[in-house]
Motif scaffolding. Structure first.
Motif, short mmCIF file in Angstrom:
data_model
loop_
_atom_site.label_atom_id
_atom_site.label_comp_id
_atom_site.label_asym_id
_atom_site.label_seq_id
_atom_site.Cartn_x
_atom_site.Cartn_y
_atom_site.Cartn_z
N ASN A 126 -73.01 -43.70 11.32
CA ASN A 126 -73.08 -42.56 12.23
C ASN A 126 -74.45 -42.54 12.90
O ASN A 126 -75.19 -43.54 12.85
CB ASN A 126 -72.78 -41.25 11.50
CG ASN A 126 -73.70 -41.03 10.30
OD1 ASN A 126 -74.88 -41.36 10.35
ND2 ASN A 126 -73.14 -40.48 9.23
N THR A 127 -74.82 -41.45 13.51
CA THR A 127 -76.07 -41.41 14.28
C THR A 127 -77.25 -40.90 13.45
O THR A 127 -78.33 -40.70 14.00
CB THR A 127 -75.89 -40.47 15.50
OG1 THR A 127 -75.45 -39.19 15.05
CG2 THR A 127 -74.86 -41.06 16.46
N SER A 128 -77.06 -40.71 12.14
CA SER A 128 -78.14 -40.22 11.29
C SER A 128 -78.83 -41.37 10.58
O SER A 128 -78.21 -42.07 9.77
CB SER A 128 -77.59 -39.22 10.26
OG SER A 128 -78.54 -38.95 9.27
N ASP A 129 -80.12 -41.59 10.85
CA ASP A 129 -80.88 -42.64 10.17
C ASP A 129 -80.92 -42.41 8.67
O ASP A 129 -80.84 -43.35 7.87
CB ASP A 129 -82.31 -42.70 10.72
CG ASP A 129 -82.34 -43.27 12.14
OD1 ASP A 129 -81.44 -44.07 12.47
OD2 ASP A 129 -83.24 -42.91 12.90
N GLU A 130 -81.04 -41.12 8.27
CA GLU A 130 -81.14 -40.80 6.85
C GLU A 130 -79.88 -41.23 6.11
O GLU A 130 -79.95 -41.90 5.07
CB GLU A 130 -81.35 -39.29 6.67
CG GLU A 130 -81.43 -38.85 5.22
CD GLU A 130 -81.51 -37.33 5.07
OE1 GLU A 130 -81.41 -36.85 3.91
OE2 GLU A 130 -81.66 -36.65 6.09
N TYR A 131 -78.71 -40.83 6.62
CA TYR A 131 -77.46 -41.18 5.96
C TYR A 131 -77.20 -42.69 6.04
O TYR A 131 -76.70 -43.30 5.08
CB TYR A 131 -76.30 -40.42 6.58
CG TYR A 131 -76.33 -38.93 6.31
CD1 TYR A 131 -76.76 -38.44 5.08
CD2 TYR A 131 -75.92 -38.01 7.28
CE1 TYR A 131 -76.78 -37.07 4.84
CE2 TYR A 131 -75.94 -36.65 7.04
CZ TYR A 131 -76.38 -36.19 5.81
OH TYR A 131 -76.41 -34.84 5.56
N ASN A 132 -77.52 -43.30 7.16
CA ASN A 132 -77.30 -44.74 7.29
C ASN A 132 -78.14 -45.53 6.30
O ASN A 132 -77.66 -46.48 5.69
CB ASN A 132 -77.62 -45.19 8.72
CG ASN A 132 -76.55 -44.73 9.71
OD1 ASN A 132 -75.43 -44.43 9.32
ND2 ASN A 132 -76.90 -44.68 10.98
N ASP A 133 -79.40 -45.13 6.10
CA ASP A 133 -80.24 -45.81 5.12
C ASP A 133 -79.71 -45.60 3.70
O ASP A 133 -79.68 -46.51 2.88
CB ASP A 133 -81.68 -45.30 5.21
CG ASP A 133 -82.39 -45.77 6.47
OD1 ASP A 133 -81.93 -46.79 7.04
OD2 ASP A 133 -83.36 -45.14 6.88
N GLN A 134 -79.27 -44.36 3.43
CA GLN A 134 -78.74 -44.05 2.09
C GLN A 134 -77.52 -44.91 1.78
O GLN A 134 -77.45 -45.55 0.72
CB GLN A 134 -78.36 -42.56 2.04
CG GLN A 134 -77.61 -42.15 0.78
CD GLN A 134 -77.02 -40.75 0.89
OE1 GLN A 134 -77.51 -39.92 1.66
NE2 GLN A 134 -75.96 -40.50 0.15
N TRP A 135 -76.57 -44.95 2.70
CA TRP A 135 -75.33 -45.68 2.43
C TRP A 135 -75.50 -47.18 2.62
O TRP A 135 -74.78 -47.97 1.98
CB TRP A 135 -74.20 -45.14 3.29
CG TRP A 135 -73.72 -43.81 2.79
CD1 TRP A 135 -73.88 -42.60 3.37
CD2 TRP A 135 -73.03 -43.57 1.55
NE1 TRP A 135 -73.33 -41.61 2.60
CE2 TRP A 135 -72.80 -42.17 1.47
CE3 TRP A 135 -72.60 -44.39 0.52
CZ2 TRP A 135 -72.16 -41.59 0.39
CZ3 TRP A 135 -71.95 -43.80 -0.56
CH2 TRP A 135 -71.73 -42.43 -0.63
N GLY A 136 -76.44 -47.58 3.47
CA GLY A 136 -76.71 -49.01 3.61
C GLY A 136 -77.17 -49.60 2.28
O GLY A 136 -76.70 -50.67 1.85
N LYS A 137 -78.10 -48.90 1.62
CA LYS A 137 -78.57 -49.37 0.31
C LYS A 137 -77.44 -49.37 -0.70
O LYS A 137 -77.31 -50.31 -1.51
CB LYS A 137 -79.71 -48.45 -0.19
CG LYS A 137 -80.98 -48.52 0.64
CD LYS A 137 -81.98 -47.50 0.17
CE LYS A 137 -83.23 -47.52 1.07
NZ LYS A 137 -84.21 -46.47 0.69
N TRP A 138 -76.63 -48.31 -0.69
CA TRP A 138 -75.54 -48.22 -1.67
C TRP A 138 -74.52 -49.33 -1.47
O TRP A 138 -74.08 -49.98 -2.44
CB TRP A 138 -74.87 -46.85 -1.53
CG TRP A 138 -73.93 -46.51 -2.66
CD1 TRP A 138 -74.22 -45.82 -3.78
CD2 TRP A 138 -72.54 -46.87 -2.75
NE1 TRP A 138 -73.11 -45.71 -4.58
CE2 TRP A 138 -72.06 -46.34 -3.97
CE3 TRP A 138 -71.66 -47.57 -1.93
CZ2 TRP A 138 -70.74 -46.51 -4.39
CZ3 TRP A 138 -70.35 -47.74 -2.35
CH2 TRP A 138 -69.89 -47.22 -3.56
#
Length: 1021
Positions: A126-138
């Motif tokens: 999505n367009t949120s860097d915070e969520y993208n980083d969180q789920w990218g790591k996961w």
């Protein structure tokens, strides 16, 4: 360039996708895509339709199974199935997410995603860097080798931001990037419809969607040339690479039958044979012949070759449970009318009395499950359902789904609301549109309702309603189709909660199951079986059963009653159309009833088969058979194809169809009204018949008859089973009338008639009907003795607004000598509304005198002193209800009146001398002008091309059949649709058999003569 669309939602992503699966796969194939993944949200509901379309049209397109999920609005992923274990895994994830949530919702957990071992993952950042980083790591931690980034370019103001994020995430986590559209429709023209669907889902209007709506039509399947300009070549190539990893096909699904039905030391074949041999003794006894033995051996051989033993034994186990619980049932369907099923006691229809070829319905070429439906008592079917759940467990069985689609009324209302039309205006239009007028489409009627046809918004409403009709709205549970498997059902298809407690459904409907050749056991409900069982219980003279009655052979007295159309309340042959046909067809044996049930349907009528059949049956015309093969098929129906099976057999023997082709013809006939697939068989049918020496005229006639059958053709196998219940109900009505009416009334709601009509018919048979009485009635209607004759006492169940619990408390607390005063009722602590309901129904007359007196006593809040307890004068109210008061309250409280008929009351207030009542119509000459009046108890508009509506008017002497032609209905629409009391001026028509109709000329609404009266009618069902 190769490209596969890997993220695509159909209209089975309810109120989100705006194209059906067939449209999407056809368009993807036309555009030259390598593959298309159907990825509905937490669902595989649309995948079978896509699979079927590709298979039947040989489309050069790979179909990939997948699903789209959202987790906490922070993660959006798509799971794809490369192989069978991945498919099983996907079904498990969907099942868990759905089962832990209410119907129509799902709840995905992180644990669901951690358990993935086989599915391929497309992450849609999505367009949120915070969520993208969180789920990218996961995702990197748990699924780094099986995860792709799904890149969408939608030509909106976020494209640049999204592409930067895709590249950044790719560099950080090394996930490959694949191009995808996230398609929601097959063509950009569907954008307005998608907006409407989204507005319906959000409970708002399109103009209020704002940023929540799609800004353009880029969520469609786009041409390869356009995609080439939008995405880097490597991203497009990656989509094809990812598609190449997916090898799973729906054709690889393998169904396994449950094994519990076979006891130890038996194979399925040996146990089936043992059960059949036991049934031979029960069913045939000394009448068993070598011909029957040969038929049984042939049927068992076919069952063995197709490995259907478990299917038959599963049905057998269910009906054996029903027998142990004394639950009536009746099997029907092509295979149900076999000798094997008769011996297994699945059906009471003796196969010796009909002519069905078992191998037409169970054969190697057909290669699909046989057709057996079992109807159970509608009040006790839940016992059968819970038995199945208990025997096989929740993990191994569930109901099939039924796809609830938008029909005209729901489509017009929902689309209208989404476009901003006032709800009051939409309701007014729906009440005044006559959908039964086939020559004046609803679109043309809008002008009469105040919507100008040249208004752009109105044109948009019309177009969108036409588009959305037939679209899936949501999944519901099938009326009784169970899927039972040997292992966990969620390994085969996802399971979700139904709206009803303790019910689960799969995500496929009966057509999908048929496409995949999966077992479905139909456990259906039938009100007439309940009525028959309750009638049996009231008969004390002798023990009765359905087989006992059918073994009595054809009773001439019962058939004489049938020929007189004295069939109110019986099964199947009780409608006005059936009653009109009975004196003409004159059934005098069981097989005549089989034909009677099937012939009064739109198929034979539209195929112009009724009149030739009657003429030939009556000896007025000689049947002509162009060949011996045709004669073998049609001789039993005088050369006229009446049944669906005959049409299929004709295609085989006269046009050279193989069994498989004939089955495809059957499917096309069933869906022709919806999909128009029958036309593709025309050339093969006609050319096949011409090649075999049949004349062009006969070939064209047969094809037109098949067209008439389409969507309406009735199978002989079903008609044969229905005829058993029709005969049994007629037999009961003839020999045990009072018991029959009581059984019917206690099984209501069911059947064709209201309690008021059933009671009027009972009284016309000289049966006394006694009113509801606080001191004499039971909860249900009962049989009693009145003036030395069997009579009917109405029960508390007939009173509107009286809860069953209150009625039961009343009966339980009633003293032996009955209640004496209204205070005795008050002491029961019933709710005031229950006591008032009793008063309104005049059920307190035995202790209060009349309705008004009862209400006066109810309002008295002071307890009665012992000194005055026996006084009959203390509560006297000088005012008594009039006949009009009583009539209105009778109908409003119990839907009927035993003391006064509305028409007889009108006759006391109005001059009805010029009207002819029902009992006097026979004295009028044919073609004479008549004036009739009555309560409208039914409006029927059969699906024929003639556009006729059959009204049933009831006066105080009987029923009158009225024929209203389309032009009459159109020009007098208000009385046609809305009258409770209707005056008809018309022409009396009498057939040679004595069947009478009034052909309506002028319709006049006379409801204002008894304005507060509420008369229920059965309309257009």
């Amino acid at each position: 360039m190769k490209y596969a669309e890997l993220v695509c939602q159909t209209n089975f992503s309810f109120l989100k996708g705006a194209s059906d699966p067939e449209e999407l796969v056809t368009t993807a194939s036309f555009l030259g895509y390598e593959a298309l993944a159907i990825t509905d949200e937490c669902s595989v509901a649309g995948i079978v339709r896509a699979y079927s379309e590709i298979k039947h049209n040989n489309l050069p397109l790979k179909l990939i199974v997948g699903s789209r999920f959202c987790l906490d609005e922070t993660l959006e992923i798509v799971l794809l199935c490369p192989d069978q274990p991945a498919y099983t895994e996907l079904c498990r994830v969907i099942t868990n997410a759905r089962r832990r949530s209410p119907k129509g919702e799902y709840s995905l957990t992180e644990w669901d995603l951690k358990t993935l071992r086989h599915c391929l993952i497309i992450w849609l950042p999505n367009t949120s860097d915070e969520y993208n980083d969180q789920w990218g790591k996961w995702l990197y931690q748990h699924h780094c080798a099986r995860c792709w980034i799904g890149a969408q370019r939608l030509l909106d103001d976020n494209d640049t931001t999204r592409f930067k994020q895709y590249r950044k995430l790719h560099q950080t986590y090394q996930f490959p990037i694949t191009a995808c559209t996230g398609a929601l429709f097959h063509h950009g023209d569907r954008l307005p419809l998608q907006h409407v669907l989204q507005a319906i889902s959000a409970g708002t209007t399109v103009d209020k969607l704002g940023a929540g709506g799609l800004s353009n039509a880029e969520r469609c399947l786009r041409p390869l040339s356009k995609l080439k300009k939008l995405y880097p070549a490597t991203w497009l190539e990656e989509s094809a690479h990812l598609a190449a990893l997916c090898h799973f096909s729906m054709s690889s699904l393998e169904y396994k039958y449950p094994a519990e039905v076979v006891p130890p030391n038996h194979t399925a074949s040996s146990y089936l044979r043992e059960c059949v041999e036991q049934g031979i003794v029960k069913r045939f006894g000394d009448e068993f012949t070598p011909e029957l033995r040969a038929t049984i051996e042939k049927e068992l051989k076919l069952i063995f070759e197709q490995k259907y033993e478990y299917f038959f034994l599963t049905i057998y186990d269910i009906v054996q449970f029903a027998q142990r619980q004394s639950i009536l049932y009746q099997g029907r369907g092509s295979a149900a009318n076999s000798v094997v099923c008769y011996c297994l006691e699945i059906t009471a229809a003796d196969p010796r009395q009909i002519s069905l070829l078992f191998e037409r319905f169970i054969s190697k070429e057909r290669d699909e499950c046989p057709d057996i439906d079992v109807d159970f008592e509608h009040e006790r079917r839940e016992e059968i359902i819970q038995y199945i759940y208990q025997k096989y467990g929740r993990k191994r069985t569930a109901l099939a789904a039924t796809v609830i689609t938008f029909r005209f009324r729901s489509a017009f209302r929902e689309v209208g609301k989404a476009l901003g039309f006032p709800e009051s205006q939409l309701s007014f239009i729906l009440k005044n549109i006559n959908r039964r007028d086939k020559t004046l489409p609803w679109q043309s009627q809008l002008v009469q309702c105040g919507l100008p046809e040249d208004n752009p918004k109105v044109r948009q409403l019309v177009n969108l309603v036409e588009e959305i009709i037939g679209f899936p709205r949501h999944l519901s549970q099938h009326v009784g189709g169970f899927v039972i498997s040997s292992g966990p059902l969620y390994e085969l298809v996802p399971v979700e909660n139904a709206a009803m407690p303790e019910r689960t459904v799969i995500q496929w409907d009966k057509d999908d199951l048929e496409t995949l050749s999966l077992l479905k056991v139909d456990v259906l409900a039938l009100g007439m079986l309940t009525a028959i069982r309750k009638t049996f219980q009231l008969v004390t003279e002798q023990p009765l059963s359905i087989p006992f009655i059918t073994r009595q052979k054809d009773d001439p007295d019962v058939f004489d009653m049938i020929c007189k159309a004295d069939t109110v309340g019986v099964f199947q042959i009780e409608s006005r159309a059936q009653m009109t046909m009975l004196p003409r067809l004159k059934p005098h044996k069981y097989y005549d009833l089989v034909v009677q049930i099937a012939i009064v349907r739109p198929g034979p009528i539209q195929g112009e088969m009724v009149h030739p059949y009657l003429k030939r049956r009556n000896g007025q015309e000689t049947p002509h058979y162009p060949s011996k093969e045709v004669k073998d098929v049609l001789q039993r129906t005088y050369g006229v194809p009446i049944f669906q099976e005959q049409v299929i057999q004709l295609a085989m023997v006269a046009a050279g169809f193989s069994g498989g082709e004939a089955d495809q013809l059957r499917r096309a006939m069933a869906n022709w009204k919806k999909k128009g697939q029958l036309n593709k068989f025309k050339d093969k049918l006609i050319n096949g018949m011409l090649a075999r020496g049949y004349t062009p005229e006969y070939a064209e006639t047969l094809y037109e008859q098949i067209r008439g059958f389409s969507g309406y053709g009735f199978p002989e196998s079903h008609s044969a089973s229905f005829a058993v219940l029709a005969y049994v109900s007629c037999w009961l009505k003839y020999y045990f009338k009072v018991e029959f009416y009581v059984g019917l009334l206690n099984s209501w709601p069911m059947g064709f008639y209201t309690p008021s009509q059933l009671i009027q018919d009972a009284r016309q048979h000289n049966i006394a009907v006694l009113p509801v009485c606080v001191n004499s009635s039971d909860v249900d209607h009962t049989m009693c003795v009145h003036n030395g004759k069997k009579s009917i006492r109405l029960g508390f169940r007939q009173i509107k607004g009286l809860p069953v619990a209150a009625a039961e408390a009343l009966v339980q607390a009633r003293p032996v000598g009955g209640f004496i005063h209204i205070d005795d009722i008050k002491k029961l602590n019933l709710h005031n509304s229950s006591i008032e309901a009793l008063a309104s129904a005049d059920a307190l007359a035995a202790i209060s005198g009349n309705r008004f007196q009862a209400r006066w006593q109810i309002m008295d809040t002071q307890p009665t002193l012992p000194l005055f307890a026996s006084s009959q004068e203390q509560d006297l109210l000088p005012l008594s209800p009039t006949k009009f008061d009583n009539l209105v309250e009778d109908y409003n409280s119990t839907s009927l009146s035993l003391t006064q008929h509305p028409i007889s009351l009108i006759a006391e207030q109005q001059d009805l001398s010029r009207f002819t009542f029902a009992n006097a119509l026979a004295e009028k000459s044919n073609k004479s002008v008549v004036h009739v009046i009555g309560c409208v108890t039914g409006r029927q508009a059969p699906g024929t091309a003639t556009g006729v509506t059959f009204f049933t008017l009831e006066d105080h002497t009987g029923n009158i059949s009225v024929v209203v032609w389309q032009a009459t209905a159109r020009h007098q629409q208000q009385p046609y649709l809305k009258a409770n009391i209707l005056q008809v001026d018309g022409i009396l028509e009498r057939s040679p058999e004595g069947v009478m109709h009034v052909i309506a000329g002028k319709l006049t609404d006379r409801s204002d003569w008894i304005e507060p009266l509420k008369i229920s009618s059965r309309d257009f069902q």
